[in-house]
Design a protein around this motif. Structure first.
Motif, PDB file in Angstrom:
ATOM      1  N   GLU A  32       0.826  -1.210   0.000  1.00 48.87           N
ATOM      2  CA  GLU A  32       0.000   0.000   0.000  1.00 48.87           C
ATOM      3  C   GLU A  32       0.862   1.263   0.000  1.00 48.87           C
ATOM      4  O   GLU A  32       0.583   2.214  -0.726  1.00 48.87           O
ATOM      5  N   SER A  35       2.631   1.599  -3.298  1.00 44.40           N
ATOM      6  CA  SER A  35       1.659   1.960  -4.315  1.00 44.40           C
ATOM      7  C   SER A  35       1.317   3.457  -4.231  1.00 44.40           C
ATOM      8  O   SER A  35       1.237   4.154  -5.254  1.00 44.40           O
ATOM      9  N   ASN A  36       1.158   3.972  -3.021  1.00 42.53           N
ATOM     10  CA  ASN A  36       0.915   5.414  -2.864  1.00 42.53           C
ATOM     11  C   ASN A  36       2.105   6.235  -3.352  1.00 42.53           C
ATOM     12  O   ASN A  36       1.932   7.269  -4.000  1.00 42.53           O
ATOM     13  N   GLY A 126      -5.770   1.039   2.175  1.00 41.83           N
ATOM     14  CA  GLY A 126      -4.667   1.916   1.801  1.00 41.83           C
ATOM     15  C   GLY A 126      -3.757   2.290   2.953  1.00 41.83           C
ATOM     16  O   GLY A 126      -3.269   1.429   3.687  1.00 41.83           O
TER      17      GLY A 126
END
Ligand SMILES: Nc1ncnc2c1ncn2[C@@H]1O[C@H](COP(=O)(O)OP(=O)(O)OP(=O)(O)O)[C@@H](O)[C@H]1O
Ligand SMILES: [Mg+2]
Length: 618
Positions: A32, A35-36, A126
């Motif tokens: 997460e 990915s951010n 997230g």
């Protein structure tokens, strides 16, 4: 100056779930964060294309992981777009996702831990997933092009602090103060380089930005740990199933594995690649109007936009993935996309490919697909006339052939009786109502299969259509004659007086009274003309506030039923002025309406007449 702010209440509830960690695979927090970070780099690059004046440093865009085994911290740093103070409050302090309230409601109802974890996985938490492994998280960020940094910190317990960070570098760093290792709870040692390295390889190898870590020896320059290869550009044989699954998770924000993967390559004048996925579960917000939809668009490996709606029609909004086009301009806008002929061609081809892939799914996968996505696919029957036939081929419907298995139309057609021209169906509110409807009698008797359509949307597509050269025909509409016999005409003349009189007597409610060939045991049923609205559709339109003239239908009588022959005799003997006879005619009509599950126009009057009649026969 340090401010203490409260998380929005939905955010607070989700954080509690994370702290008490219902999800067993804790490793995913790293995916997460990476990915951010990757999104932040994509956004920065895109913004520099669109805004030439943006004062941003784009010389060495990358992600960096820093471990401190002694302090037990893990830091994920990027030099991407960053966030302003207000963005931190809005993006990290609240959850803006539509459907959050519904999700939390469902979670409260679910007592089973695995089911809750599954729901959370579908939702995707997230950034908050960091609180599965950390008891404190510090985020330092500066938005590219500005010089005000921000420091955010929280233990996830209801509040967070926020303060200026004057010397913050461009981009964002997220530092996790790790919880103690707990192998039993799948909480690994995320301050151990080998552990972190292998998680990055497993979950984030395809990220197109370098992810750097100190070398294994611990000495020297940081090294890149991911291969950075765009999966869609590699040949299928080169990519493992696991990599594909992780990539799917990255683009879909779904924590499950996909049901099916679709690859497309187009070469020549207009070159593009696509890597698409059909999820194994419908997302929780599939029917939330404002939910994000669409797939990611890249141009020459450069990320352009998330949720590119122009690439797939709305009814295929559950399809996830990436399209990478070679010949579009990097600063292509949504307005341009809508008119772009190449995009339209890609879209056409994607739709066909998705539909043919679904058609070819092995039976078990198809069953999963259909149970998750049947309702959206039926939207396609209404919305996408060009592909209607292809969509019909992948639809299944309940039918009288089997009580628990749905049938594909091709299988229905194969079972059609000798001489049967149409595909018969009946729409209604429930299977029971449809099966017990008088319209079904002759069909059941003759062994004709009837589709049992109970979805409200069925009303919208089935009308007037056909499949494989055969028309769909409602068994509650039009003249239906399963096997006409010469005796019919004679019968019609025998009943002519009664029918004429009843048509006048019931003139306010029906447009005609005629003899039926649909009935074997019931005295009467009500049918529509071929192009009349069905009662369900009429109800739907009225519920939507549409003004409609009352729809008059047709009353059909069963000439073999004693009530009907009795009426004929009584009418012949007593003539048409008899009030009692008129009441009986009304009762026959109302009973037919009740039998198909309809609503009586005047229930009180019906009850009164019936009560009086019952009194007389007790
Ligand atoms: N490293 C970062 N740089 C810039 N913005 C970030 C960063 N990390 C998070 N954000 C912002 O915070 C938002 C919330 O992040 P979060 O991961 O919770 O949700 P998301 O990425 O939007 O969706 P998902 O659930 O798919 O991860 C992001 O949308 C982004 O705007
Ligand atoms: Mg995210």
């Amino acid at each position: 100056m340090t401010e203490t702010l409260e998380f929005q209440s939905e955010a607070r509830q989700l954080l509690q779930l994370m702290i008490h960690s219902i999800y067993s695979n804790k490793d995913v927090f790293l995916r997460e964060l990476v990915s951010n970070a990757s999104d932040a780099l994509d956004k920065l690059r895109l913004e520099t294309y669109q805004d030439k004046d943006l004062q941003a440093d784009t010389a060495d865009l990358h992600i960096e992981l820093d471990l401190d085994p002694t302090a037990r911290t893990l830091t994920v740093r990027d030099n991407g777009i960053g966030m302003s103070r207000d963005e931190v409050v809005a993006l990290i302090g609240t959850i803006a996702k539509s459907g959050t309230a519904e999700l939390l409601g469902k979670l409260r109802e679910t007592k089973d831990a695995a089911a809750s974890a599954d729901l959370i996985g579908q939702f995707g938490v997230g950034f908050y997933s960091t609180f599965m492994v950390a008891d404190k998280v510090t985020l330092v960020t500066r938005r590219a092009g500005t010089d005000e940094g921000v420091r955010w910190e929280s233990t996830g317990e209801g509040t967070y602090t926020i303060e200026p960070a004057p010397d913050a570098p461009q981009g964002t760093s997220v530092t996790l103060h790790l919880k103690p290792e707990d192998q039993e709870d799948n909480l690994h040692d995320y301050a151990a380089p080998a552990t972190v390295r292998s998680i990055v390889k497993r979950y984030s190898d395809f990220i197109t930005w370098p992810i750097r870590m100190a070398p294994e020896s611990g000495e020297g320059e940081p090294e890149t740990v991911n291969s950075m290869k765009a999966l869609w550009a590699r040949s299928a044989s080169d990519v493992s199933e696991e990599e594909i699954t992780e990539f799917y998770r990255h683009v879909s924000h779904d924590w499950n594995a996909p049901l099916e993967t679709i690859r497309l390559q187009a070469e020549g004048t207009f070159e593009y690649q696509a890597l698409l996925f059909i999820p194994s579960r419908a997302p929780f917000d599939l029917f939330v109007r404002e939910a994000k939809r669409g797939i990611q668009l890249y141009v020459k490996r450069v990320f352009i936009m998330e949720d590119c709606e122009e690439l797939v029609p709305e009814y295929l909004r559950f399809v996830k993935g990436v399209v990478d086009a070679q010949d579009l301009s990097l600063n292509v806008s949504r307005e341009i996309l809508q008119r772009d002929r190449q995009i339209q061609l890609i879209r056409k081809r994607l739709v066909r490919k998705v539909l043919s892939t679904i058609k070819a799914l092995p039976e078990e996968k198809y069953q999963t697909f259909w149970s998750e996505f049947s309702r959206v696919m039926k939207e396609g029957l209404v919305a996408d006339q060009d592909n209607r036939d292809a969509i019909l081929e992948i639809c299944s419907f309940p039918s009288t052939h089997s009580a628990d298995e749905q049938t594909r139309l091709s299988a229905y057609v194969e079972r059609m009786k000798e001489g049967q021209e149409h595909i018969y169906y009946l729409t209604g509110e429930s299977r029971t109502a449809i099966e017990n409807s008088p319209h079904m009698e002759a069909f059941r008797d003759k062994g004709y299969e009837v589709l049992v359509l109970t979805d409200p949307i069925d009303e919208m597509w089935v009308e007037g259509g056909g499949f494989d050269g055969r028309q769909f025909q409602s068994i509650a509409k039009g003249q239906i004659d399963l096997d006409p016999t010469p005796a019919d005409e004679e019968r019609t003349s025998e009943f002519a007086d009664l029918l004429g009189w009843m048509t006048t007597a019931l003139g306010d409610t029906v447009k005609e009274v005629r003899l039926s060939t649909r009935l074997t045991t019931s005295p009467a049923c009500i049918v529509g003309d071929d192009h009349d609205l069905t009662p369900q559709l009429e109800k739907m339109y009225r519920a939507m506030g549409q003004e409609l003239p009352p729809v008059k239908r047709i009353l059909e009588l069963n000439p073999g039923h004693p009530l009907v022959t009795g009426l004929r005799t009584a009418h012949a003997e007593r003539g048409g002025q008899d009030e009692r006879l008129a009441e009986t005619a009304q009762l026959v009509h109302d009973l037919a309406l009740l039998a198909e599950g309809g609503d009586l126009p005047d229930p009180a009057k019906f009850a009164k007449i019936l009560a009086t009649r019952l009194e007389q026969v007790i």
